[in-house]
Design a protein around this motif. Sequence first.
Motif, mmCIF file in Angstrom:
data_model
loop_
_atom_site.group_PDB
_atom_site.id
_atom_site.type_symbol
_atom_site.label_atom_id
_atom_site.label_comp_id
_atom_site.label_asym_id
_atom_site.label_seq_id
_atom_site.Cartn_x
_atom_site.Cartn_y
_atom_site.Cartn_z
ATOM 1 N N ALA A 29 40.360 45.752 48.673
ATOM 2 C CA ALA A 29 41.793 45.635 48.398
ATOM 3 C C ALA A 29 42.103 44.422 47.533
ATOM 4 C CB ALA A 29 42.577 45.555 49.709
ATOM 5 N N ASP A 30 41.295 43.371 47.646
ATOM 6 C CA ASP A 30 41.499 42.177 46.821
ATOM 7 C C ASP A 30 40.254 41.320 46.897
ATOM 8 O OD1 ASP A 30 42.696 40.429 45.094
ATOM 9 O OD2 ASP A 30 44.408 39.958 46.379
ATOM 10 N N ALA A 31 40.112 40.438 45.917
ATOM 11 C CA ALA A 31 38.991 39.503 45.871
ATOM 12 C C ALA A 31 39.500 38.201 45.278
ATOM 13 C CB ALA A 31 37.851 40.060 45.021
ATOM 14 N N ASN A 32 39.077 37.084 45.836
ATOM 15 C CA ASN A 32 39.558 35.821 45.284
ATOM 16 C C ASN A 32 38.644 35.362 44.143
ATOM 17 O OD1 ASN A 32 37.327 34.809 46.621
ATOM 18 N ND2 ASN A 32 38.428 33.138 47.631
ATOM 19 N N GLU A 33 39.105 34.302 43.473
ATOM 20 C CA GLU A 33 38.398 33.853 42.268
ATOM 21 C C GLU A 33 36.995 33.357 42.588
ATOM 22 O OE1 GLU A 33 39.303 34.264 39.221
ATOM 23 O OE2 GLU A 33 41.186 35.194 39.827
ATOM 24 N N ALA A 34 36.816 32.718 43.741
ATOM 25 C CA ALA A 34 35.494 32.204 44.098
ATOM 26 C C ALA A 34 34.487 33.346 44.216
ATOM 27 C CB ALA A 34 35.573 31.413 45.397
ATOM 28 N N LEU A 35 34.909 34.450 44.810
ATOM 29 C CA LEU A 35 33.987 35.577 44.943
ATOM 30 C C LEU A 35 33.661 36.187 43.583
ATOM 31 C CD1 LEU A 35 33.515 38.136 47.587
ATOM 32 C CD2 LEU A 35 33.894 39.012 45.297
ATOM 33 N N LEU A 36 34.676 36.390 42.763
ATOM 34 C CA LEU A 36 34.431 36.979 41.445
ATOM 35 C C LEU A 36 33.494 36.099 40.630
ATOM 36 C CD1 LEU A 36 38.075 38.116 40.631
ATOM 37 C CD2 LEU A 36 36.170 39.573 41.333
ATOM 38 N N ARG A 37 33.696 34.801 40.730
ATOM 39 C CA ARG A 37 32.863 33.879 39.957
ATOM 40 C C ARG A 37 31.413 33.935 40.426
ATOM 41 N NH1 ARG A 37 35.797 30.043 40.780
ATOM 42 N NH2 ARG A 37 34.765 29.014 42.540
#
Length: 409
Positions: A29-37
């Motif tokens: 449903a969502d992902a924060n910037e730390a995970l994407l990075r």
Amino acid sequence: MSEFPIDYAAVFQALPGAVLLLTPELMIADANEALLRRAGRQRRQVVGHHLFDVFPDNPRDPDATGTRNLRASLERVLATGLTDTMALQRYDVELPGRPGVFEERYWSPVNAPVLDADGRVRLIVHRTEEVTETLRAGAPRDHGGDPQRMTAELYARAQELQQLNDRLRQAHARERLVGLALQEAMLPAPRPVGHHRAAVRYRPAVGALNVCGDWYDLAELSGDRMAVAVGDVVGHGLEAACVMGQLRSALSAATLVTPGPARALEVLGIYARSVEGAESATAVEAFIDWSSHTIAYSSAGHPPPALLHPDGRVEFLDGATDPPLGARPEHVDRPEALVSFADDAVLVLYTDGLIERRREDIDVGLARLAASLTRHRGAGAETLADALLAELLPPDGATDDTALVVIRL
């Protein structure tokens, strides 16, 4: 002073730890910037996709267990509504722009539920910290600079931790089975008491560690009378089940030699002080007298019995409530109340697993119980017991045990 406004979406994106929000179907449903990075992914490649489509196991590694272990943890969260902390995991990540090329990575994941007002899991917060570099920094330096040897050592460490975690889970599963068998052996089987019959039900909580101390008891008294009780021991596992057995047996014996439920609970409270693990246990007992059409009852910190009148009105018997067993350092007489009933009324005793939900006032659960009783007021005791469990317990299983006794008067 007005409440300081907080932009929780911005907070979520600023979290230093890598976090995913998952639906019960394991869609992202969502992902924060730390995970994407750390995953080397763009938002459009992650959000709206299934978790294991975005993060699959390495198909070229026959020993890969990342998705299997993570799926098992997420399913435990969905089943129990409880946070699940995983052991260190090796979960390789496919390199961005290089399909089929996986890099060895190590993670420390925690999965936590987000519950709705009814206690159902609506989202799962998947928080994970990468520990690959930490493991490498702590690895012995005698690998001669050979990356293959260092990788093998790191993998062996992770496997050892996973095997330890698996053994712990197996031990907990065995404890649950033994606890359930012990609990069921100590609870009386459904049987007529005099010429009256009660419908009894016991439903264990879902999850490997949720064997609890809920119990019920029925006893035939002199004349056309019956005693019925339910109780709940604080805690989980074999210890709670053993304490439950001791308290149930003690109350059963006290019931036969005391004039009423209050005195029986007084005796039980004194006994509970000498039983380790019985602190703050709750119980409620009722003496039903068909010759006078009355119910005498007393409660030691337990949810109130429900009396369903023939016209559909539900009366909660809360006129004789006192603290839980062993809560007072000195003896104080417990209260007792008397209520009349008409033919064809229904008395229901239960433990809190039937009515309580996380983050919900108990009055909401009591109202839900009353509405269900009114809907099914014409049903027999057995049918009514099944209807109450079907309507009031969460469809994916409760996180607390439930004991239930239904008597048509």
